[in-house]
Design a protein around this motif. Sequence first.
Motif, short mmCIF file in Angstrom:
data_model
loop_
_atom_site.label_atom_id
_atom_site.label_comp_id
_atom_site.label_asym_id
_atom_site.label_seq_id
_atom_site.Cartn_x
_atom_site.Cartn_y
_atom_site.Cartn_z
N THR A 110 67.44 87.07 46.18
CA THR A 110 67.56 85.64 46.49
C THR A 110 67.71 84.82 45.22
O THR A 110 68.52 83.88 45.15
CB THR A 110 66.33 85.15 47.27
N THR A 111 66.93 85.17 44.20
CA THR A 111 67.02 84.46 42.92
C THR A 111 68.40 84.61 42.31
O THR A 111 69.00 83.64 41.82
CB THR A 111 65.95 84.97 41.94
N ARG A 112 68.93 85.82 42.36
CA ARG A 112 70.26 86.06 41.78
C ARG A 112 71.32 85.22 42.48
O ARG A 112 72.17 84.60 41.84
CB ARG A 112 70.61 87.55 41.88
N GLN A 113 71.27 85.21 43.81
CA GLN A 113 72.25 84.43 44.57
C GLN A 113 72.06 82.93 44.34
O GLN A 113 73.03 82.17 44.33
CB GLN A 113 72.14 84.77 46.06
N SER A 114 70.83 82.52 44.16
CA SER A 114 70.53 81.11 43.92
C SER A 114 71.07 80.65 42.56
O SER A 114 71.58 79.52 42.43
CB SER A 114 69.02 80.86 43.99
N VAL A 115 70.96 81.51 41.55
CA VAL A 115 71.53 81.20 40.24
C VAL A 115 73.03 80.97 40.38
O VAL A 115 73.59 80.01 39.84
CB VAL A 115 71.25 82.32 39.23
N ASP A 137 65.16 81.26 34.46
CA ASP A 137 63.84 81.64 33.96
C ASP A 137 63.08 82.48 34.99
O ASP A 137 62.39 83.44 34.64
CB ASP A 137 63.03 80.40 33.60
N ILE A 138 63.19 82.11 36.26
CA ILE A 138 62.54 82.89 37.32
C ILE A 138 63.10 84.31 37.35
O ILE A 138 62.36 85.30 37.48
CB ILE A 138 62.73 82.19 38.68
N LEU A 139 64.42 84.42 37.21
CA LEU A 139 65.07 85.73 37.20
C LEU A 139 64.60 86.56 36.00
O LEU A 139 64.36 87.77 36.13
CB LEU A 139 66.59 85.55 37.16
N PRO A 141 62.24 86.76 46.62
CA PRO A 141 62.89 88.06 46.44
C PRO A 141 63.90 88.02 45.29
O PRO A 141 64.56 87.00 45.06
CB PRO A 141 63.58 88.30 47.78
N LEU A 142 64.03 89.11 44.57
CA LEU A 142 64.92 89.18 43.41
C LEU A 142 66.36 88.87 43.80
O LEU A 142 67.05 88.11 43.11
CB LEU A 142 64.83 90.57 42.77
#
Length: 331
Positions: A293-298, A261-263, A290-291
């Motif tokens: 970071t969100t992608r890697q976190s997903v 959802d954040i992404l 940071p965008l």
Amino acid sequence: MWDEVLGHQQNKEFLQKLLLPGSRPHALLFYGMGGIGKKMLALHFARTFLCTGQGARPCGLCESCRLFDIANDSFAHPDFYLLTAEEAGKDIKIEQVKEMAKQAAFAPVLSSHKVCIIDDAGQMTAEAANSLLKLLEEPPPGWLFILITQQAERLLPTVLSRVIQLRFEAPDLDDVQRILQAHGVIDNAKVLAALAGGSPGRALAFKEAGIFDLRHEALALLQKLPLQNPFGHIAGLGWGDKYDRAAALLLTEQFVYLLRDILLLQSGAADKIYNTDILAALERLAQSTPLHTTRQSVNAAQEAWQNINKNVSAKNVLEALVLKLDLLRKE
């Protein structure tokens, strides 16, 4: 007909035709995501198929209907056989299929046919599947098999070639909300339906598992990142002792959905998020993270879910996930 099961109108119409006299297939396959009514429709169809009353079926009055009590999960009907794994999550064994096959020697008692439902047929061992194949190749007279699975590809190709396949699609989210409300779920029914991927059964299971408490745990962790003392924080969480494998899967799934959802918010697709009831909190995280970071976190959360699903220690996976999310946030 079969209004107890919401949706699946095309499949219902096909099954209604099978109630008419004439040539019928000896085996059906119901497949599609879990918790959307496949088994329930199979049970209601079987009850109707076996009904011996006159006029509208099921009549609810004949001995056949009386012995086929879906509401109380009581199936004492002599012409009905329900084959399931002996324990949840376990395989269906060859001995179980052989025991069912013994019934082939007996003619129907009350009805003109016998119906056998094999739930979660994709969980059969190779030996059990081959034993079933022999029955499908030379079906006992008057028998109708209904196989149920989430993934048709888990069945042997030779089995698939001997069944009529009926695909079950997830119902509309509005319909799922109505089902949840009928079961007493008033608050956040829309969010619960979305988190369950449109599966009413899964949504109700989520509610019983305390899904919103798990989501709160995941959200609280994301809001505290980066951590000053990661190892101390992990010890304080105590997730490794608090959650078993099933709960750990649900917890990591909440990380996936929250980060997704954040992404989406960062990508300008706010209309597609699931957790609409905590939009403000997600927007703050979207603005502060940071965008990349969100992608890697997903990806990290998805990998954690996969590892727990493969029976890797839930404690180790959850602790590693916290460390990974913290490290990504500090980069």
